[in-house]
Every structure is written in structure tokens, then in C-alpha cells.
Design an enzyme around this catalytic site. Structure first.
Site, PDB file in Angstrom:
ATOM      1  CB  SER A 138      -0.837  -0.110   1.366  1.00 48.91           C
ATOM      2  OG  SER A 138      -1.524   1.146   1.557  1.00 48.91           O
ATOM      3  CE1 TYR A 151      -3.831  -2.140   5.407  1.00 46.27           C
ATOM      4  CE2 TYR A 151      -3.279   0.163   4.923  1.00 46.27           C
ATOM      5  CZ  TYR A 151      -3.606  -1.032   4.506  1.00 46.27           C
ATOM      6  OH  TYR A 151      -3.719  -1.316   3.240  1.00 46.27           O
TER       7      TYR A 151
HETATM    8  N1  LIG Z   1      -8.829  -0.506  -1.205  1.00 48.16           N
HETATM    9  C1  LIG Z   1      -7.662   0.130  -0.695  1.00 48.16           C
HETATM   10  O1  LIG Z   1      -7.661   1.397  -0.885  1.00 48.16           O
HETATM   11  C2  LIG Z   1      -6.356  -0.504  -0.802  1.00 48.16           C
HETATM   12  C3  LIG Z   1      -6.243  -1.704  -0.403  1.00 48.16           C
HETATM   13  N2  LIG Z   1      -5.014  -2.476  -0.208  1.00 48.16           N
HETATM   14  C4  LIG Z   1      -4.804  -3.911   0.264  1.00 48.16           C
HETATM   15  O2  LIG Z   1      -5.385  -4.615  -0.732  1.00 48.16           O
HETATM   16  C5  LIG Z   1      -5.878  -5.904  -0.322  1.00 48.16           C
HETATM   17  C6  LIG Z   1      -7.164  -6.189  -0.729  1.00 48.16           C
HETATM   18  O3  LIG Z   1      -7.894  -5.017  -0.044  1.00 48.16           O
HETATM   19  P1  LIG Z   1      -9.484  -4.725  -0.761  1.00 48.16           P
HETATM   20  O4  LIG Z   1      -9.784  -5.505  -1.994  1.00 48.16           O
HETATM   21  O5  LIG Z   1      -9.347  -3.165  -1.065  1.00 48.16           O
HETATM   22  O6  LIG Z   1     -10.277  -4.924   0.486  1.00 48.16           O
HETATM   23  P2  LIG Z   1     -11.891  -5.769   0.851  1.00 48.16           P
HETATM   24  O7  LIG Z   1     -11.985  -5.508   2.023  1.00 48.16           O
HETATM   25  O8  LIG Z   1     -12.530  -5.607  -0.205  1.00 48.16           O
HETATM   26  O9  LIG Z   1     -11.141  -7.292   0.498  1.00 48.16           O
HETATM   27  C7  LIG Z   1     -10.468  -7.930   1.478  1.00 48.16           C
HETATM   28  C8  LIG Z   1     -10.098  -9.524   1.129  1.00 48.16           C
HETATM   29  O10 LIG Z   1      -9.324  -9.932   2.237  1.00 48.16           O
HETATM   30  C9  LIG Z   1      -9.825 -11.138   2.709  1.00 48.16           C
HETATM   31  N3  LIG Z   1      -9.569 -11.445   4.247  1.00 48.16           N
HETATM   32  C10 LIG Z   1      -9.329 -10.369   5.048  1.00 48.16           C
HETATM   33  N4  LIG Z   1      -8.849 -10.979   6.462  1.00 48.16           N
HETATM   34  C11 LIG Z   1      -8.835 -12.237   5.904  1.00 48.16           C
HETATM   35  C12 LIG Z   1      -8.141 -13.633   6.808  1.00 48.16           C
HETATM   36  N5  LIG Z   1      -8.078 -13.312   7.828  1.00 48.16           N
HETATM   37  N6  LIG Z   1      -8.186 -14.693   6.068  1.00 48.16           N
HETATM   38  C13 LIG Z   1      -8.501 -14.870   4.693  1.00 48.16           C
HETATM   39  N7  LIG Z   1      -9.038 -13.770   3.958  1.00 48.16           N
HETATM   40  C14 LIG Z   1      -9.051 -12.320   4.642  1.00 48.16           C
HETATM   41  C15 LIG Z   1     -11.497 -10.992   2.735  1.00 48.16           C
HETATM   42  O11 LIG Z   1     -12.083 -12.142   2.692  1.00 48.16           O
HETATM   43  P3  LIG Z   1     -13.197 -12.884   3.933  1.00 48.16           P
HETATM   44  O12 LIG Z   1     -13.758 -11.613   4.549  1.00 48.16           O
HETATM   45  O13 LIG Z   1     -13.934 -13.386   3.034  1.00 48.16           O
HETATM   46  O14 LIG Z   1     -12.117 -13.775   4.565  1.00 48.16           O
HETATM   47  C16 LIG Z   1     -11.583  -9.969   1.335  1.00 48.16           C
HETATM   48  O15 LIG Z   1     -11.732 -11.213   0.470  1.00 48.16           O
HETATM   49  C17 LIG Z   1      -5.470  -5.544   1.319  1.00 48.16           C
HETATM   50  O16 LIG Z   1      -4.378  -6.260   1.902  1.00 48.16           O
HETATM   51  C18 LIG Z   1      -5.431  -4.075   1.585  1.00 48.16           C
HETATM   52  O17 LIG Z   1      -4.558  -4.018   2.624  1.00 48.16           O
HETATM   53  C19 LIG Z   1      -3.695  -1.638  -0.428  1.00 48.16           C
HETATM   54  C20 LIG Z   1      -3.999  -0.421  -0.888  1.00 48.16           C
HETATM   55  C21 LIG Z   1      -5.038   0.431  -1.043  1.00 48.16           C
HETATM   56  O1  LIG Z   2      -4.051   0.817   1.700  1.00 46.89           O
HETATM   57  C1  LIG Z   2      -5.083   1.580   1.632  1.00 46.89           C
HETATM   58  C2  LIG Z   2      -4.821   2.997   0.981  1.00 46.89           C
HETATM   59  S1  LIG Z   2      -4.690   4.123   2.189  1.00 46.89           S
HETATM   60  O2  LIG Z   2      -6.230   4.221   2.944  1.00 46.89           O
HETATM   61  O3  LIG Z   2      -3.734   3.822   3.073  1.00 46.89           O
HETATM   62  O4  LIG Z   2      -4.504   5.606   1.677  1.00 46.89           O
END
Ligand SMILES: NC(=O)C1=CN([C@@H]2O[C@H](COP(=O)(O)OP(=O)(O)OC[C@H]3O[C@@H](n4cnc5c(N)ncnc54)[C@H](OP(=O)(O)O)[C@@H]3O)[C@@H](O)[C@H]2O)C=CC1
Ligand SMILES: O=CCS(=O)(=O)O
Length: 253
Positions: A138, A151
């Protein structure tokens, strides 16, 4: 057929990546905790490509090791691991955060990613040239901001772990990339605010955040680069996001 293991395929980037890789004919290994969402993906994509769903919590090292040890031969060797499962919690300042929220982020974003990587490494090394590990970092791993605390630190770990992995994997052909997005509209903020839909909507309102499909496209690009090319880190922001000036504490007048 090439195969991709996507953690956190039930939402956001992971779900969009499942569709993107399926469109190109890749076999899918999809994981997450929400079984009904995995089944829905299997129902939808299973007619196009081979789909295996694994209902798993990335924090459960034993379950992951067991599941990856027993993958069907047709899905091996593994071409790509997308370490995507992750979350942010507690947007408030450190001094107001419940310790368990810090632990949940460390257990998921760090320990979970390490658990899956450890179990998948032999399968990727068996593939050799052209295999990839794509880790969701991120912008928060590079740039500090209020409320980023654990985070952001967990995403800094993702970056450095990836760089160090590259050193150890030299000679195996396995590539490692830290894909570091900025603001993207998924369920991420709903999770971060513990279900506050209004807060999530407010964050994305009036601007143009990245969409899950933007990140899925980058993941597919990274996974299909020529086998001799490794992008170490790819940071992506929406055009309408940038950095702010430093904050300064001033005397009250
Ligand atoms: N959206 C944003 O602004 C950004 C996101 N990210 C990163 O990208 C990745 C995906 O995020 P995003 O798609 O936005 O978020 P979402 O919340 O839409 O998706 C997160 C996914 O992670 C899974 N997950 C969370 N905890 C667990 C666990 N303990 N075991 C297995 N699966 C898990 C969830 O599945 P389930 O709940 O079914 O287990 C879900 O499918 C993350 O690592 C996030 O930190 C990075 C930068 C920016
Ligand atoms: O990782 C997620 C993006 S932000 O919320 O840190 O800008």
C-alpha cells in the site's frame, strides 16, 4: 494452463483479479473466509476455467499448509501467488486504538501473508521461470499519515519481506513484486470503520478513486511480463490523490 492462487478472493481486488485471470484462461485457486461468496465465484467462473475454492483464514498456518500440500496435480506447478488478503482497522489515533485491532492487522497482513508464502514457495519454485509472487502492499507502507499506525507498518513489512525474498529466490526464476495502491473503492473502508457504510461512502464521494478492476489489470500485467522481467515495486494512485504538507504543532494564540 497457468494457475493463480488468490487470497482474499471474496471481495475487492481479489475478486476482480479472479475475473481478470479467468478471462485469460488461467486456472484459479480462490481463498477467503466467506464460503458462500467463494461458492458464488465457483458457480460463475467454473464453466470457463478450472476453479478450486478453499475456505481459509490466512492466520491459520496449519490449515494453509495442509490445503496447499493437497492441491490437485492439474493446478500444479503454481504460476502465481497473489497475497491479497488483508485489512486496516481503527482509523483513530494510536492512543485510542484497542490493542486487539493492532493484533488483528499484524496477524492478517503480516503473519497471514507469511503463512501463505511459506506454504506456496515450493510450488512456485517447482514452476521456476515465469512464476510470480504479487504482494498487496500500500502507499501506507511508504508514506505516513494520521491513523495509519500498524496498518502502514504492516505494509512496510510487505515491501521489505518481498525485497528480501527476491534475494533468496535469485536463481529460481520466481519473481516478487510489491504492488502498492493508493485510494481504491472496495469493502476496505467498510471493514476499517467496522461497518460504517456512511463513512465509507463519504470517503469515496466527490472524487475518483481507483477501482478493483484497475488493480486486477495491474496484477495480470505483472503476472504475464516476460519471464526475465521483475518489477520490484509498483505504486499506483488515482490522479485525484496526492501527498499533503507536513503537519506542524503550533502554540495556541
Ligand atoms: N482498497 C484500498 O484502498 C487499498 C487496499 N490495499 C490492500 O489490498 C488488499 C485487498 O484489499 P481490498 O480488496 O481493498 O479490501 P476488501 O475488504 O474488499 O477485501 C479484502 C479481502 O481480504 C480477505 N481477508 C481479510 N482477512 C482475512 C483473513 N483473516 N483470512 C482470509 N482472508 C481474509 C477478505 O475475505 P473474507 O472476509 O471472506 O475472509 C476479502 O476477500 C488488502 O491487503 C489491503 O490492505 C492496499 C492499498 C489500497
Ligand atoms: O492501503 C490503503 C490505502 S490508504 O487508505 O492507506 O490510503
Amino acid at each position: 494452463m497457468p494457475s493463480v492462487l488468490i487470497t482474499g478472493a471474496t471481495s475487492g481486488f481479489g475478486r476482480a483479479a479472479a475475473y481478470r485471470f479467468a478471462k485469460a484462461g488461467w486456472s484459479l485457486i480462490l481463498t477467503g473466509r466467506r464460503e458462500e461468496r467463494l461458492k458464488a465465484l465457483e458457480d460463475e467462473l467454473g464453466s470457463q476455467v478450472e476453479v478450486l475454492t478453499l475456505t481459509l483464514d490466512v492466520r491459520d498456518a496449519d490449515a494453509i499448509a495442509q490445503a496447499l500440500k493437497n492441491l490437485p496435480e492439474a493446478l500444479l506447478p503454481l504460476t502465481c501467488l497473489i497475497n491479497n488478503a488483508g485489512l486496516a482497522l481503527a482509523p483513530e489515533p494510536s492512543q485510542k486504538v484497542a490493542l486487539r485491532d493492532w493484533h488483528t492487522m499484524i496477524d492478517t497482513n503480516i503473519t497471514g501473508l507469511v503463512n501463505v508464502t511459506h506454504a506456496a514457495l515450493p510450488l512456485l519454485i517447482e514452476h521456476g521461470a515465469g512464476a510470480s509472487i504479487l504482494n498487496l502492499g500500500s502507499v501506507a507502507g511508504q508514506w505516513p499519515y494520521p491513523g495509519g499506525h500498524v496498518y502502514g507498518a504492516s505494509k512496510a513489512f510487505v515491501q521489505q519481506f518481498g525485497y528480501n525474498l527476491r534475494c533468496d529466490l535469485l536463481g529460481t526464476g520466481v519473481r516478487v513484486t510489491d504492488l502498492a495502491p493508493g485510494m481504491a473503492e472496495t469493502e476496505f473502508t467498510l471493514v476499517r470503520t467496522k461497518g460504517d457504510q456512511a463513512a465509507s461512502d463519504a470517503l469515496y464521494r466527490g472524487t475518483t478513486p481507483l477501482q478493483a478492476e484497475d488493480i486486477a489489470e495491474q496484477l495480470f500485467y505483472l503476472a504475464t511480463l516476460p519471464a526475465h522481467v521483475n518489477i520490484n515495486r509498483l505504486e499506483i494512485m488515482p490522479v485525484r490523490q496526492a501527498w499533503s504538507p507536513f503537519a506542524v504543532d503550533r502554540d495556541k494564540t
